[in-house]
Write a protein that holds these residues in place. Structure first.
Motif, PDB file in Angstrom:
ATOM      1  N   LEU A 299       0.839  -1.205   0.000  1.00 51.11           N
ATOM      2  CA  LEU A 299       0.000   0.000   0.000  1.00 51.11           C
ATOM      3  C   LEU A 299       0.872   1.253   0.000  1.00 51.11           C
ATOM      4  N   PRO A 300       0.363   2.344  -0.589  1.00 53.48           N
ATOM      5  CA  PRO A 300       1.133   3.595  -0.576  1.00 53.48           C
ATOM      6  C   PRO A 300       1.236   4.159   0.833  1.00 53.48           C
TER       7      PRO A 300
ATOM      8  N   ARG B 114      -3.764  10.925  -1.092  1.00 49.23           N
ATOM      9  CA  ARG B 114      -5.160  10.525  -1.166  1.00 49.23           C
ATOM     10  C   ARG B 114      -5.420   9.680  -2.396  1.00 49.23           C
TER      11      ARG B 114
ATOM     12  N   GLY C  58      -3.215   8.261  -6.335  1.00 51.63           N
ATOM     13  CA  GLY C  58      -1.981   8.268  -7.103  1.00 51.63           C
ATOM     14  C   GLY C  58      -1.883   9.524  -7.955  1.00 51.63           C
ATOM     15  N   ALA C  59      -0.635   9.932  -8.258  1.00 51.36           N
ATOM     16  CA  ALA C  59      -0.452  11.135  -9.061  1.00 51.36           C
ATOM     17  C   ALA C  59      -1.176  10.982 -10.396  1.00 51.36           C
TER      18      ALA C  59
ATOM     19  N   ASP D 247      -4.242  10.533 -11.072  1.00 49.97           N
ATOM     20  CA  ASP D 247      -5.373   9.606 -11.136  1.00 49.97           C
ATOM     21  C   ASP D 247      -6.685  10.236 -10.659  1.00 49.97           C
ATOM     22  N   GLU D 248      -6.690  11.528 -10.313  1.00 50.91           N
ATOM     23  CA  GLU D 248      -7.878  12.142  -9.731  1.00 50.91           C
ATOM     24  C   GLU D 248      -9.084  11.987 -10.652  1.00 50.91           C
TER      25      GLU D 248
ATOM     26  N   TYR E 173     -13.713  11.039  -3.455  1.00 48.00           N
ATOM     27  CA  TYR E 173     -13.136  10.334  -4.594  1.00 48.00           C
ATOM     28  C   TYR E 173     -13.806   8.993  -4.873  1.00 48.00           C
TER      29      TYR E 173
ATOM     30  N   LEU F 225     -12.524   3.370 -13.051  1.00 43.19           N
ATOM     31  CA  LEU F 225     -12.052   2.267 -12.207  1.00 43.19           C
ATOM     32  C   LEU F 225     -10.645   2.489 -11.690  1.00 43.19           C
ATOM     33  N   ARG F 226      -9.819   3.114 -12.530  1.00 43.26           N
ATOM     34  CA  ARG F 226      -8.443   3.375 -12.130  1.00 43.26           C
ATOM     35  C   ARG F 226      -8.416   4.267 -10.880  1.00 43.26           C
TER      36      ARG F 226
ATOM     37  N   LEU G 249     -10.875   4.637  -8.737  1.00 40.87           N
ATOM     38  CA  LEU G 249     -11.473   3.915  -7.622  1.00 40.87           C
ATOM     39  C   LEU G 249     -10.424   3.036  -6.949  1.00 40.87           C
ATOM     40  N   GLY G 250      -9.678   2.318  -7.761  1.00 41.15           N
ATOM     41  CA  GLY G 250      -8.639   1.442  -7.215  1.00 41.15           C
ATOM     42  C   GLY G 250      -7.594   2.243  -6.467  1.00 41.15           C
ATOM     43  N   SER G 251      -7.162   3.334  -7.094  1.00 43.94           N
ATOM     44  CA  SER G 251      -6.136   4.171  -6.494  1.00 43.94           C
ATOM     45  C   SER G 251      -6.633   4.790  -5.188  1.00 43.94           C
TER      46      SER G 251
ATOM     47  N   ALA H 131      -8.978   3.567  -3.242  1.00 45.81           N
ATOM     48  CA  ALA H 131      -9.142   2.501  -2.245  1.00 45.81           C
ATOM     49  C   ALA H 131      -7.808   2.151  -1.581  1.00 45.81           C
ATOM     50  N   VAL H 132      -6.752   1.998  -2.379  1.00 47.28           N
ATOM     51  CA  VAL H 132      -5.473   1.619  -1.754  1.00 47.28           C
ATOM     52  C   VAL H 132      -4.905   2.757  -0.920  1.00 47.28           C
TER      53      VAL H 132
ATOM     54  N   ALA I  14     -11.364  -3.910  -7.368  1.00 48.45           N
ATOM     55  CA  ALA I  14     -10.559  -2.747  -7.744  1.00 48.45           C
ATOM     56  C   ALA I  14      -9.263  -2.738  -6.952  1.00 48.45           C
ATOM     57  N   LEU I  15      -9.406  -3.062  -5.658  1.00 42.76           N
ATOM     58  CA  LEU I  15      -8.228  -3.118  -4.790  1.00 42.76           C
ATOM     59  C   LEU I  15      -7.228  -4.136  -5.314  1.00 42.76           C
TER      60      LEU I  15
ATOM     61  N   CYS J 111      -5.225  -3.086  -8.228  1.00 42.36           N
ATOM     62  CA  CYS J 111      -4.188  -2.079  -8.005  1.00 42.36           C
ATOM     63  C   CYS J 111      -3.253  -2.447  -6.879  1.00 42.36           C
TER      64      CYS J 111
ATOM     65  N   ALA K 194       1.038   3.178  -7.935  1.00 40.10           N
ATOM     66  CA  ALA K 194       0.740   3.256  -9.357  1.00 40.10           C
ATOM     67  C   ALA K 194       2.036   3.188 -10.166  1.00 40.10           C
TER      68      ALA K 194
ATOM     69  N   ARG L 180       4.594   6.431 -15.168  1.00 33.54           N
ATOM     70  CA  ARG L 180       4.173   6.668 -16.543  1.00 33.54           C
ATOM     71  C   ARG L 180       5.212   7.529 -17.221  1.00 33.54           C
TER      72      ARG L 180
ATOM     73  N   VAL M 267       7.054  12.888 -10.769  1.00 38.04           N
ATOM     74  CA  VAL M 267       6.480  13.381  -9.515  1.00 38.04           C
ATOM     75  C   VAL M 267       7.616  13.707  -8.546  1.00 38.04           C
TER      76      VAL M 267
ATOM     77  N   ARG N 253       4.613  16.888 -11.512  1.00 38.83           N
ATOM     78  CA  ARG N 253       3.814  17.210 -10.328  1.00 38.83           C
ATOM     79  C   ARG N 253       4.758  17.419  -9.155  1.00 38.83           C
TER      80      ARG N 253
ATOM     81  N   GLU O  67       6.363   6.113  -4.764  1.00 39.60           N
ATOM     82  CA  GLU O  67       5.212   6.961  -5.073  1.00 39.60           C
ATOM     83  C   GLU O  67       5.652   8.269  -5.712  1.00 39.60           C
TER      84      GLU O  67
END
Lengths: 347, 527
Positions: free
Chosen positions: A175-176, A180, A182-183, A185-186, A194, A204-205, A207-209, A211-212, B16-17, B20, B25, B28, B33, B233, B251
């Motif tokens: 987990l990160p 809040r 991932g960069a 991904d807002e 969110y 979905l991307r 949502l996943g981001s 959630a984690v 979803a969890l 990911c 992430a 890219r 960042v 960023r 991250e």
């Protein structure tokens, strides 16, 4: 007596009760405003010297104070502030010169999202483990759960957060460690929450981001207060299953299911709702430590920023907002409790 | 029904969890960042006067007439293609670059440049860095810019009140950036979140979230070398430990300002990370209020200078990410001399301490308060104070009480003259030895920075240095002033911080030089 007349007979005391609660909230609010105002002015340092570099001369610093209204007598500043709050105007920040209300509006969704998620964790933990412990009363699992609950309650939130970060982010890389989402991904902003925005926009991307990123802070905050819920649920379930009215209901031949839902649970709910409500309000404010540990961009995080910069209007505004929130939540808890238990409004 | 819907949502979340859950992430390409613990108060070049705004943001989004290129200390042309200086050194005629367009599409002209500079003066009440360009206290002005004229679309004439050999260096500071008319009112600060300049990066649409991040997009209309990355960023962190965790777990790609020295030490061992170092222009020193007992006696200040061990501070507290400093002018400038080493040696010398104090007929043990602030220079500050206290007390002649206060309060207190001995740091506004001398030993600078040192001869030398364009004469004066500081000890230079960035493997182009600017344009991700 018909059903209708019985309910209108109850309404009178209820309205009086409600009115007295609301009237009492005002002096409380005024006390809060006064304390916030005075405390900030007792703390050494002022916004001008805190936010600016070593450059400005005494003359320019004076001009900054004047534009921010800090050169006026304390009493005048106080009256301005209090009357502003009652008009719904929280003032403008000094560092970025924007309405404090917009700062709160921008940051509140993050705090609400974290608080709700933490609440879910705490409730799941409390109801699950609490009921389980009550059933195994005085057996090893019960003792273990009670001990665990006390330890969790006593552990400082930031310490718990750091330990979870170390385990899940640094060691396991699951987990990160903060933030809040991932960069880049807002989700497109709809509500600012969110999770909701990601679902609404079908992203979905995001949502996943979300959630984690939500997992660790929600777990930290949820686990920390979950300890209280576990003990609370346990003792209430034990108490209500022993209560006289449950025995009486049984004697009257009412089914166990009805007893559980209509009698035990309803009675066990009152203290739980009160605590849940109060904790929810405290959680919003108490999220400051969690938000700092996890770089979570909520209102608590903003408060810390403005506090460091001695931005009086911003700090005053945010603290006032939290204060009003706590007052409003405790008011509505009283009302809900009164609705559930008629004895409260007749007291 | 209700239960099945809830189960469905829970299931979707879990899925979803799971999708990911392979850590943060994935990186890219084209996007970088950067994480920092610096904070922002304003983004307006006419207002802001702090590290992040000037050197991390505006240095990449805005440009002025001149700038200091990476690796250089002297300014070269940016929006000015060339310039001439009149014989009396007061009139600068700039020929501006043609075809330069602001991020909002409006053209850059001599008139917009004139307006941008004049705006800085109007906004001086915000506590900005206008004092670098204008005399903001006297009317009529005694120094700085007297007039600005746009004689045609591409010619700008700036006349100074008096000759100033540091003027071009000052003009390279971000306060002198060009801003367009739209969004930058001439008499008030821009709305929060406005960032429009001519630099290689522009603010991304809704790219600014206060206290969270700033998103910068490559400006495709840039006149010079375009940036390597599409989007950068900059994420804000509240603590060095959070910053460290983020770069460790991938991250963020780059952690810059500020990690704690012990954290840098442990990150050096991580396989996926590079520690990039650069010489720093930030100096740290112990300052004395020379009007306050016992420091009003120069022999007490000299005794302290003889007792200190800079190597010990660097070793014990900074784990090698700093260098001992023996002059207020940091190493890297040609004029730099190790004057304190020449005068007091490079280690503690108990014999000298005794002889200085003996001459001062000081009491057996001198008690004093040593002030520091735990909220401005990082977590190491209290350790520094502790090391100094131990070293001074080991001579048996000092009894040091450590005292601290928060930065907001600290700043007002030392300027008011409340502190006798206090730790301080200096981030230069412009790269010239003048910026390391005038603020400390010039009478008005010394008062503002709490040392209250004043010496007529020193003031004369500072004026002469600023008035002459003769580089050799200036260098001579700088050396003389440094020796004077070692003699009078209004400040005691301690160490020069190195700049450190921790960079993930695969990210290249990070270079740190004395300008303190983080140049974003050359940074890119390479597989």
């Amino acid at each position: 007596m018909s059903r209708r007349s019985s309910s209108s007979a109850h309404r009178g005391p209820f309205v009086a009760y409600l009115a007295s609660r609301i009237v009492l909230a005002f002096p409380l609010l005024l006390l809060l405003l006064t304390m916030v105002f005075l405390l900030l002015r007792v703390v050494p340092g002022d916004p001008v010297s805190a936010t600016r570099g070593p450059g400005p001369s005494a003359q320019t610093a004076e001009q900054v104070r004047r534009t921010a209204g800090l050169d006026r007598p304390l009493a005048a500043q106080y009256v301005d502030y209090v009357s502003g709050v009652f008009r719904g105007d929280l003032g403008r920040t000094i560092v970025s010169n924007k309405p404090v209300s917009s700062v709160i509006a921008e940051r509140l969704p993050a705090t609400v999202e974290l608080t709700l998620a933490a609440m879910l964790v705490a409730l799941a933990l409390g109801l699950g483990l609490g009921t389980f412990a009550a059933r195994r009363k005085d057996h090893p699992p019960d003792a273990a759960i009670r001990l665990g609950a006390i330890v969790l309650y006593a552990a400082p939130v930031f310490w718990l957060g750091l330990m979870l970060q170390l385990l899940f982010s640094v060691k396991l890389h699951w987990l990160p460690s903060g933030g809040r989402i991932g960069a880049f991904d807002e989700p497109t902003r709809v509500t600012g929450l969110y999770v909701v925005d990601s679902v609404v926009t079908g992203n979905l991307r995001s949502l996943g981001s979300t959630a984690v990123h939500l997992a660790l802070p929600a777990l930290t905050l949820g686990v920390a207060i979950g300890g209280v819920f576990v003990r609370l649920v346990r003792s209430n379930v034990i108490r209500s299953s022993r209560a006289g009215f449950v025995e009486a209901a049984r004697a009257r031949g009412i089914s166990e299911r009805t007893i559980a839902l209509r009698h035990s649970l309803r009675n066990a709910l009152i203290p739980i709702i009160t605590v849940v409500g109060l904790w929810f309000a405290l959680l919003l404010g108490g999220a400051i430590l969690t938000e700092t540990t996890f770089t979570w961009p909520g209102v608590g995080d903003a408060l810390l920023f403005y506090l460091r910069n001695r931005d009086y209007p911003a700090v005053q505004g945010i603290v006032t907002f939290f204060g009003v929130l706590v007052i409003a939540v405790s008011l509505s808890i009283d009302v809900i409790a009164a609705l559930i238990d008629p004895r409260i409004r007749h007291r | 029904m209700r239960r099945s819907r809830a189960t469905g949502i829970a299931l979707a979340l879990v899925l979803a969890l799971a999708a990911c859950s392979r850590g943060p992430a994935p990186a890219r390409s084209g996007r970088i960042v950067i994480g920092t613990t610096e904070s922002v108060t304003s983004l307006d070049p006419g207002v802001c006067y702090e590290y992040f705004c000037a050197s991390m943001l505006l240095a990449n989004t805005h440009e002025g007439l001149v700038r200091v290129e990476p690796g250089a200390t002297a300014p070269s042309g940016a929006l000015a293609e060339s310039w001439t200086i009149s014989d009396d050194g007061r009139t600068y005629t700039f020929t501006l670059r043609k075809g330069v367009v602001f991020h909002d599409g409006s053209p850059f002209t001599a008139a917009t440049m004139k307006r941008s500079l004049e705006r800085v003066k109007t906004l001086s009440s915000t506590g900005n860095a206008a004092f670098l360009l204008f005399d903001t206290t006297n009317d009529p002005p005694k120094s700085g810019i007297a007039s600005i004229d746009a004689t045609d679309e591409h010619t700008l004439v700036i006349v100074l009140v008096e000759r100033d050999s540091t003027f071009l260096s000052k003009l390279a500071f971000q306060v002198a950036s060009a801003t367009p008319e739209e969004g930058y009112p001439s008499d008030q600060q821009a709305r929060a979140g406005t960032v429009v300049g001519t630099g290689p990066f522009e603010l991304a649409p809704s790219g600014y979230r206060e206290g969270e991040y700033v998103d910068l997009d490559r400006y495709e209309g840039y006149w010079g070398q375009k940036a390597k990355s599409e989007r950068v960023r900059i994420r804000f962190f509240k603590s060095p430990s959070a910053l460290r965790l983020a770069v460790e777990s991938g991250e963020i790609d780059i952690a810059f300002r500020s990690l704690n020295p012990d954290e840098i030490g442990s990150l050096r061992k991580a396989s996926a990370l590079d520690v990039v170092e650069g010489s720093g222009a930030v100096i740290r020193f112990l300052s004395f209020n020379v009007t306050k007992k016992p420091f009003d006696d120069v022999r007490v200040r000299r005794a302290i200078a003889s007792a200190l061990d800079r190597g010990e501070i660097v070793r014990k507290v900074f784990d090698g990410v700093a260098e001992p400093l023996y002059s207020m002018v940091p190493a890297g400038f040609e004029a730099h001399r190790d004057v304190f080493k020449e005068r007091y040696g490079n280690g503690p010398d108990p014999g000298k301490v005794s002889s200085e104090l003996g001459a001062a007929r000081a009491p057996e043990q001198i008690p004093f308060d040593l002030w520091y602030t735990p909220t401005h220079y990082g977590d190491t500050e209290s350790q520094v104070a502790e090391v100094i206290k131990d070293r001074l007390e080991s001579t048996g002649r000092f009894k040091v009480t450590l005292r601290s206060s928060e930065w907001a309060d600290y700043k007002t207190s030392f300027a008011r003259g409340d502190f006798g001995a206090f730790l301080l740091g200096w981030f230069p506004d412009y790269l010239d030895p003048d910026d390391y001398l005038d603020p400390f030993v010039g009478t008005s600078g010394a008062r503002a920075l709490g040392s209250y040192y004043s010496d007529a001869r020193v003031d004369e030398l500072l004026v002469e240095e600023r008035h002459t364009t003769d580089a050799a004469r200036r260098a001579e004066i700088f050396v003389e002033l440094q020796r004077q500081i070692a003699e009078d000890v209004p400040q005691l230079p301690l160490w020069q911080a190195k700049q450190v960035a921790v960079v993930r493997d695969g990210v290249v182009g990070v270079s740190l030089d004395p300008t303190q600017i983080l140049h974003l344009a050359p940074i890119e991700r390479r597989r």
